[in-house]
Design a protein around this motif. Sequence first.
Motif, short mmCIF file in Angstrom:
data_model
loop_
_atom_site.label_atom_id
_atom_site.label_comp_id
_atom_site.label_asym_id
_atom_site.label_seq_id
_atom_site.Cartn_x
_atom_site.Cartn_y
_atom_site.Cartn_z
N GLU A 6 0.83 -1.21 0.00
CA GLU A 6 0.00 0.00 0.00
C GLU A 6 0.86 1.26 0.00
O GLU A 6 1.99 1.24 0.49
CB GLU A 6 -0.91 0.05 1.24
CG GLU A 6 -1.85 -1.11 1.41
CD GLU A 6 -1.32 -2.16 2.36
OE1 GLU A 6 -2.12 -2.90 2.95
OE2 GLU A 6 -0.07 -2.24 2.50
N SER A 7 0.29 2.32 -0.51
CA SER A 7 0.94 3.63 -0.47
C SER A 7 -0.13 4.71 -0.53
O SER A 7 -1.29 4.42 -0.83
CB SER A 7 1.94 3.78 -1.63
OG SER A 7 1.27 3.67 -2.86
N GLY A 35 -10.01 -5.91 -1.50
CA GLY A 35 -10.74 -5.16 -0.48
C GLY A 35 -9.81 -4.21 0.25
O GLY A 35 -8.59 -4.36 0.23
N TRP A 36 -10.43 -3.22 0.87
CA TRP A 36 -9.73 -2.32 1.79
C TRP A 36 -10.37 -2.46 3.17
O TRP A 36 -11.60 -2.50 3.29
CB TRP A 36 -9.85 -0.87 1.33
CG TRP A 36 -8.99 -0.52 0.15
CD1 TRP A 36 -9.36 -0.50 -1.16
CD2 TRP A 36 -7.61 -0.15 0.18
NE1 TRP A 36 -8.31 -0.14 -1.96
CE2 TRP A 36 -7.21 0.09 -1.16
CE3 TRP A 36 -6.67 0.02 1.19
CZ2 TRP A 36 -5.90 0.49 -1.50
CZ3 TRP A 36 -5.38 0.41 0.85
CH2 TRP A 36 -5.01 0.65 -0.47
N TYR A 94 -4.78 1.68 7.11
CA TYR A 94 -5.57 1.09 6.03
C TYR A 94 -4.79 -0.04 5.38
O TYR A 94 -3.62 0.12 5.03
CB TYR A 94 -5.93 2.16 5.01
CG TYR A 94 -7.04 3.07 5.48
CD1 TYR A 94 -6.85 3.99 6.50
CD2 TYR A 94 -8.32 2.97 4.92
CE1 TYR A 94 -7.87 4.80 6.94
CE2 TYR A 94 -9.35 3.78 5.36
CZ TYR A 94 -9.13 4.69 6.38
OH TYR A 94 -10.16 5.48 6.82
N TYR A 95 -5.48 -1.16 5.21
CA TYR A 95 -4.89 -2.35 4.63
C TYR A 95 -5.63 -2.75 3.37
O TYR A 95 -6.87 -2.71 3.34
CB TYR A 95 -4.98 -3.53 5.61
CG TYR A 95 -4.28 -3.31 6.92
CD1 TYR A 95 -4.94 -2.73 8.00
CD2 TYR A 95 -2.95 -3.72 7.09
CE1 TYR A 95 -4.30 -2.55 9.21
CE2 TYR A 95 -2.30 -3.55 8.31
CZ TYR A 95 -2.99 -2.96 9.36
OH TYR A 95 -2.35 -2.77 10.56
N GLN A 120 0.93 -4.49 4.28
CA GLN A 120 1.48 -4.11 5.58
C GLN A 120 0.76 -2.92 6.20
O GLN A 120 0.95 -2.61 7.37
CB GLN A 120 2.97 -3.79 5.44
CG GLN A 120 3.30 -2.38 4.96
CD GLN A 120 2.97 -2.13 3.50
OE1 GLN A 120 2.65 -3.05 2.75
NE2 GLN A 120 3.02 -0.87 3.09
N GLY A 121 -0.04 -2.24 5.41
CA GLY A 121 -0.83 -1.12 5.91
C GLY A 121 -0.19 0.22 5.66
O GLY A 121 1.03 0.35 5.53
N THR A 122 -1.04 1.26 5.58
CA THR A 122 -0.57 2.63 5.44
C THR A 122 -1.42 3.51 6.36
O THR A 122 -2.64 3.35 6.44
CB THR A 122 -0.65 3.10 3.97
OG1 THR A 122 -0.07 4.40 3.84
CG2 THR A 122 -2.08 3.14 3.45
N GLN A 123 -0.75 4.41 7.06
CA GLN A 123 -1.43 5.23 8.07
C GLN A 123 -2.14 6.40 7.41
O GLN A 123 -1.55 7.13 6.59
CB GLN A 123 -0.42 5.76 9.08
CG GLN A 123 -1.00 6.70 10.12
CD GLN A 123 -1.90 6.00 11.11
OE1 GLN A 123 -1.55 4.94 11.64
NE2 GLN A 123 -3.07 6.59 11.39
#
Length: 128
Positions: A6-7, A35-36, A94-95, A120-123
């Motif tokens: 993710e970015s 999906g998110w 967010y994943y 890995q997720g993004t804040q």
Amino acid sequence: QVQLVESGGGLVQAGGSLRLSCAASGRTFSNYAMGWFRQAPGKEREFVAGISSLGGSTRYADSVKGRFTISRDNAKNTVYLQMNSLKPEDTAVYYCAAQPKVRYYTSSGRSLAAYDYWGQGTQVTVSS
């Protein structure tokens, strides 16, 4: 195996917009629905949006309906989440996640367990 990265996360003021991207590699992207999800501090991870393998079907959590849009570009092996009219309660990690395409249409297709691969997720932080 499917690898997801993710970015696009960051800090934004309430009412602003962000666009998240998730780049996939490893297997045929069009064989997977995407999906998110998001997870706020102290809360469980929750479904945000989903899209079928060819993009013909989308669905959203009630909390983001009308503000967020999920889309995908199978030629670029990428899924997007356009987030508009952001609120402080949208603050979370967010994943993105991938599931075999047929699972999208099952009654449990929105559940965490229905997805096999995770990034890995993004804040995302929304200030008031």
